[in-house]
Design a protein around this motif. Structure first.
Motif, PDB file in Angstrom:
ATOM      1  N   LEU A   1      -0.183   4.657  10.764  1.00  0.00           N
ATOM      2  CA  LEU A   1      -0.096   3.465  11.630  1.00  0.00           C
ATOM      3  C   LEU A   1       0.500   2.252  10.919  1.00  0.00           C
ATOM      4  CD1 LEU A   1      -3.551   3.700  13.364  1.00  0.00           C
ATOM      5  CD2 LEU A   1      -1.330   4.041  14.422  1.00  0.00           C
ATOM      6  N   GLY A   2       0.487   2.337   9.568  1.00  0.00           N
ATOM      7  CA  GLY A   2       0.874   1.184   8.763  1.00  0.00           C
ATOM      8  C   GLY A   2       2.202   0.558   9.182  1.00  0.00           C
ATOM      9  N   LEU A   3       3.286   1.348   9.157  1.00  0.00           N
ATOM     10  CA  LEU A   3       4.608   0.778   9.441  1.00  0.00           C
ATOM     11  C   LEU A   3       4.783   0.459  10.927  1.00  0.00           C
ATOM     12  CD1 LEU A   3       7.063   2.665   7.066  1.00  0.00           C
ATOM     13  CD2 LEU A   3       6.241   0.323   6.934  1.00  0.00           C
TER      14      LEU A   3
ATOM     15  N   SER B   1      -4.892   8.179   5.720  1.00  0.00           N
ATOM     16  CA  SER B   1      -3.540   7.886   6.216  1.00  0.00           C
ATOM     17  C   SER B   1      -3.413   8.277   7.683  1.00  0.00           C
ATOM     18  CB  SER B   1      -2.495   8.659   5.392  1.00  0.00           C
ATOM     19  OG  SER B   1      -2.543   8.218   4.084  1.00  0.00           O
ATOM     20  N   LEU B   2      -3.353   7.225   8.481  1.00  0.00           N
ATOM     21  CA  LEU B   2      -3.287   7.467   9.933  1.00  0.00           C
ATOM     22  C   LEU B   2      -1.852   7.443  10.471  1.00  0.00           C
ATOM     23  CD1 LEU B   2      -6.213   5.161  11.033  1.00  0.00           C
ATOM     24  CD2 LEU B   2      -6.250   7.647  10.880  1.00  0.00           C
TER      25      LEU B   2
ATOM     26  N   ASP C   1      10.411  -0.536  -4.393  1.00  0.00           N
ATOM     27  CA  ASP C   1       9.504   0.132  -5.355  1.00  0.00           C
ATOM     28  C   ASP C   1      10.257   1.172  -6.153  1.00  0.00           C
ATOM     29  OD1 ASP C   1       9.430   2.714  -4.003  1.00  0.00           O
ATOM     30  OD2 ASP C   1       8.296   1.666  -2.414  1.00  0.00           O
TER      31      ASP C   1
ATOM     32  N   ARG D   1       0.836  -1.202   0.000  1.00  0.00           N
ATOM     33  CA  ARG D   1       0.000   0.000   0.000  1.00  0.00           C
ATOM     34  C   ARG D   1       0.877   1.261   0.000  1.00  0.00           C
ATOM     35  NH1 ARG D   1      -2.366   2.719   4.049  1.00  0.00           N
ATOM     36  NH2 ARG D   1      -1.773   1.143   5.563  1.00  0.00           N
ATOM     37  N   ASN D   2       1.894   1.256   0.884  1.00  0.00           N
ATOM     38  CA  ASN D   2       2.806   2.397   0.950  1.00  0.00           C
ATOM     39  C   ASN D   2       3.530   2.593  -0.373  1.00  0.00           C
ATOM     40  OD1 ASN D   2       2.290   3.297   3.491  1.00  0.00           O
ATOM     41  ND2 ASN D   2       3.900   2.096   4.485  1.00  0.00           N
TER      42      ASN D   2
ATOM     43  N   PHE E   1      12.550  -2.086   1.455  1.00  0.00           N
ATOM     44  CA  PHE E   1      12.404  -2.631   2.814  1.00  0.00           C
ATOM     45  C   PHE E   1      12.943  -4.051   2.810  1.00  0.00           C
ATOM     46  CE2 PHE E   1       9.506   0.864   2.748  1.00  0.00           C
ATOM     47  CZ  PHE E   1       9.500   1.358   4.045  1.00  0.00           C
TER      48      PHE E   1
ATOM     49  N   LEU F   1      10.165   6.557  10.780  1.00  0.00           N
ATOM     50  CA  LEU F   1       9.374   5.644   9.953  1.00  0.00           C
ATOM     51  C   LEU F   1       8.382   4.789  10.750  1.00  0.00           C
ATOM     52  CD1 LEU F   1       9.502   5.472   6.953  1.00  0.00           C
ATOM     53  CD2 LEU F   1      11.110   3.590   7.147  1.00  0.00           C
TER      54      LEU F   1
ATOM     55  N   VAL G   1      12.259  11.283   7.295  1.00  0.00           N
ATOM     56  CA  VAL G   1      11.233  10.228   7.309  1.00  0.00           C
ATOM     57  C   VAL G   1      11.836   8.919   7.858  1.00  0.00           C
ATOM     58  CG1 VAL G   1       9.684   8.859   5.849  1.00  0.00           C
ATOM     59  CG2 VAL G   1       9.989  11.294   5.385  1.00  0.00           C
TER      60      VAL G   1
HETATM   61  P1  ADP Z   1       0.758   6.136   6.367  1.00  0.00           P
HETATM   62  O1  ADP Z   1       0.915   5.254   5.178  1.00  0.00           O
HETATM   63  O2  ADP Z   1      -0.599   6.126   6.910  1.00  0.00           O
HETATM   64  O3  ADP Z   1       1.335   7.460   6.180  1.00  0.00           O
HETATM   65  P2  ADP Z   1       2.803   4.467   7.422  1.00  0.00           P
HETATM   66  O4  ADP Z   1       3.255   4.197   8.837  1.00  0.00           O
HETATM   67  O5  ADP Z   1       2.476   3.275   6.629  1.00  0.00           O
HETATM   68  O6  ADP Z   1       1.622   5.457   7.545  1.00  0.00           O
HETATM   69  O7  ADP Z   1       3.950   5.229   6.703  1.00  0.00           O
HETATM   70  C1  ADP Z   1       4.562   6.340   7.304  1.00  0.00           C
HETATM   71  C2  ADP Z   1       5.248   7.201   6.265  1.00  0.00           C
HETATM   72  O8  ADP Z   1       6.384   6.507   5.723  1.00  0.00           O
HETATM   73  C3  ADP Z   1       4.435   7.521   5.112  1.00  0.00           C
HETATM   74  O9  ADP Z   1       3.586   8.653   5.362  1.00  0.00           O
HETATM   75  C4  ADP Z   1       5.509   7.835   4.052  1.00  0.00           C
HETATM   76  O10 ADP Z   1       5.967   9.174   4.156  1.00  0.00           O
HETATM   77  C5  ADP Z   1       6.618   6.919   4.398  1.00  0.00           C
HETATM   78  N1  ADP Z   1       6.673   5.732   3.557  1.00  0.00           N
HETATM   79  C6  ADP Z   1       6.290   4.503   3.883  1.00  0.00           C
HETATM   80  N2  ADP Z   1       6.542   3.636   2.885  1.00  0.00           N
HETATM   81  C7  ADP Z   1       7.079   4.350   1.888  1.00  0.00           C
HETATM   82  C8  ADP Z   1       7.556   4.036   0.565  1.00  0.00           C
HETATM   83  N3  ADP Z   1       7.516   2.797   0.050  1.00  0.00           N
HETATM   84  N4  ADP Z   1       8.091   5.052  -0.190  1.00  0.00           N
HETATM   85  C9  ADP Z   1       8.152   6.307   0.314  1.00  0.00           C
HETATM   86  N5  ADP Z   1       7.714   6.669   1.540  1.00  0.00           N
HETATM   87  C10 ADP Z   1       7.185   5.698   2.329  1.00  0.00           C
END
Ligand code: ADP
Length: 594
Positions: A556-558, A553-554, A527, A495-496, A584, A540, A536
């Motif tokens: 919370l994903g990572l 976008s919360l 990617d 998704r990211n 990653f 992260l 960032v």
């Molecule tokens: P969200 O997707 O809701 O912002 P995540 O915790 O998943 O929350 O990601 C935090 C941040 O990390 C994202 O807002 C983005 O700036 C950065 N990020 C994550 N994955 C990627 C990626 N593959 N390429 C660039 N930036 C990324």
């Protein structure tokens, strides 16, 4: 008092042995030195005393030496020996005169002998032990005088039994010898003086017979065996009466580097010297007890000093030990308090962890729902399409039925079936995604999770024209865990990646590489998006950290992804690809069947 509970370390023991050895050596040296110096001192005093005793003896004898000579010149004496030999009256007159002289001179006995050895007159003429009428021709002092020499002789009186020193002188008439004048000196008072002085002095004659001694027991004993010829002569001249000449046993033993003489079990330092003009020897004995007493004292002092030092050392050690143990007890108490504090903190941390885990589980769920919301538009699009197609197919089927066009009817129905299947698949995956994991731990296939997440995200990939490229090596990639949660990890990463590539003009590719290295299953998710900026990268995995402005976008994903990977005992690392885009790297311990 203090207790000797003290533990000897090897070093301490060594120190003590050193002190004892050095102490003992010092005592031994002091003992030897003191003994030797006391012996030297005793020897010096002995020589002085010996000279003194010799001088008093010779003085005593010299005092009377002139008497026989004086008597030998007396006219009455000469007349007695020539004219009045048988005249008792004249003899008594001479005896009386001798008695008067003796009273003044204080000698023992003065007497006159004719040339046959008969005593004609004597100072003791009126005593029971009178010498008058007795013949002493067997005595050497008579023989000396009769042969023209001065006689000197020590003997026990044959009548009186009193020992004395006899000095004789020939009496001359013109040039011929007519008799002998004799003085007997009693040396018993001198002996008594020695005895009163508490000293051990004795005098031996040429045969080694003790004839004067401060100790009466030693009198007339011999220091060595007397040859039989000599013995015979001694009896003949009746020098020492009926004495047996027992041997006074002597032994020589070493004391403090000197040679001591042992007599009757007592040890003495013996000093002896010849008496001039005689074959006599004067012996002076001094007890070695001052040496042994001094030595005993120094040993006692030495041992006392060592023991005091040891006790002092023990005392100091004990005190120090006490201080150390008190300090240790305090430290132990402090440690115990710290431990208690630590336990409280650990308990607190456990509680917090539990709470966090509960919160995280909730967040996982929340994260899924957020993803669901984001995907719903795409899903609606994906589902609307098959529904419209199915509607179209159904109306066509009605027409084909009427026209009895079985072939087309069949084809349309097959199409409807395939579309329904596709819709079912989408809803099944959604259901799967929304379900909260029961976190059942079992062997799961990483490649399968990668694919299933891909299926789940397929509508989104389609909408954004994203290509998912999966490359895996042939070996089984099993890890221990829960497959739903692992899918969640890949969904989040996909998704990211999709979000990062949203405004990219070039080809949008998500590359997956899965392999096994050293019992680790490694997966890279790379990617061709915007990549990760430094600020960032630092944040992260922080919950609610997001750079995205949309409401879904919360951030919370990572954070959830990180939590799940940690639960699966895995690691995650983020970086940028050299030619752009984020990468990653995930690694998990490989499940090995036992
Ligand atoms: P969200 O997707 O809701 O912002 P995540 O915790 O998943 O929350 O990601 C935090 C941040 O990390 C994202 O807002 C983005 O700036 C950065 N990020 C994550 N994955 C990627 C990626 N593959 N390429 C660039 N930036 C990324």
């Amino acid at each position: 008092m203090f207790s000797f509970t003290y533990q000897f370390s090897r070093q301490v023991l060594g120190g003590w042995i050193f002190v004892i050895v050095i102490g003992s050596l010092s005592i031994w040296l002091a003992n030897y030195w003191l003994g030797a110096s006391t012996a030297l001192e005793l020897r010096k005093t002995s020589r002085e005393r010996l000279s003194l005793y010799e001088a008093t003896l010779l003085g005593e004898l010299d005092k009377y030496r002139y008497l026989p000579f004086v008597l030998s010149g007396n006219e009455d004496v000469k007349e007695l020996l020539t004219t009045f030999q048988d005249d008792t009256y004249f003899a008594n007159k001479v005896s009386q005169s001798l008695a008067e002289t003796n009273n003044k001179a204080e000698a023992n006995v003065l007497y006159i002998m004719d040339k046959k050895g008969n005593t004609l007159a004597s100072s003791n003429w009126q005593d029971e032990t009178s010498f008058v009428g007795h013949n002493y021709s067997f005595r050497p002092y008579f023989q000396d005088a009769i042969e023209g020499r001065e006689g000197r002789f020590f003997a026990i009186g044959t009548i009186s039994g009193i020992p004395g020193f006899f000095m004789s002188h020939p009496v001359y008439e013109d040039s011929s010898i007519i008799g002998a004048a004799v003085v007997k000196v009693n040396l018993t008072p001198l002996q008594q003086q020695w005895n009163d002085g508490g000293e051990n002095v004795f005098i031996t004659d040429g045969n080694g017979v003790i004839f004067l001694a401060s100790k009466k027991d030693w009198l007339y004993k011999s220091l060595r065996p007397i040859p039989s010829k000599q013995l015979q002569k001694l009896h003949q001249i009746r020098q020492y009466g009926a004495s047996n000449f027992d041997i006074l046993g002597t032994n020589h033993v070493s004391v403090a580097g000197d040679l001591a003489t042992e007599i009757e079990g007592n040890r003495y330092l013996e000093t002896k010297q010849d008496i001039a003009n005689t074959d006599w020897k004067i012996h002076y004995l001094v007890s070695v007890s001052p040496i042994t007493e001094n030595q005993r004292t120094i040993v006692a002092i030495g041992i006392g000093v060592i023991v005091t030092l040891l006790v002092l050392a023990l005392f100091i050690r004990e005190r120090r030990q006490k201080v150390i143990s008190t300090r240790r007890a305090l430290e132990a108490e402090k440690m115990e308090n710290m431990n208690r504090q630590l336990e409280i903190e650990i308990e607190e941390r456990r509680r917090t962890e539990k709470e966090l885990r509960a919160a995280q589980d909730g967040l996982v769920q929340a994260g899924k729902l957020a993803a669901l919301g984001q995907m719903s538009a795409a899903i609606a699009y994906e589902i609307n399409q098959p529904i419209a197609a199915i509607q179209n197919d159904v109306s066509n089927c009605v027409t084909y039925l009427k026209d009895e066009n079985d072939q087309e009817l069949n084809s349309s129905l097959t199409e409807i079936s395939s579309l329904t299947e596709k819709m079912g698949m989408i809803t099944a995956q959604l259901k799967n995604f929304a379900r909260k994991s029961s976190m059942k731990i079992r062997p799961i296939d990483v490649v399968k999770a990668i694919n299933r997440a891909g299926h789940l995200m397929q509508p989104v990939f389609n909408a954004q024209t994203v290509h998912l490229e999966i490359r895996t090596t042939p070996e089984a990639m099993l890890i221990s865990g829960d497959e739903i949660r692992l899918e969640q990890v890949f969904v989040n990463l996909y998704r990211n990646a999709v979000d990062a590539m949203k405004f990219i003009k070039d080809e949008k590719i998500i590359s997956i590489n899965a392999s096994v290295i050293d019992n680790q299953v490694n997966v890279t998710v790379s990617d061709t998006g915007t990549g990760l900026e430094d600020h960032v990268l630092n944040k992260l995995y922080d919950p609610f950290f997001t750079t995205k402005s949309n409401s879904e976008s919360l951030g919370l994903g990572l954070s959830i992804t990180y939590g799940i990977i940690k639960d699966l005992k895995g690691e995650i690392q983020a970086s940028n690809n050299p030619d752009g885009g984020a990468c990653f790297v995930l690694s998990f311990p490989r499940y090995i069947e036992k």
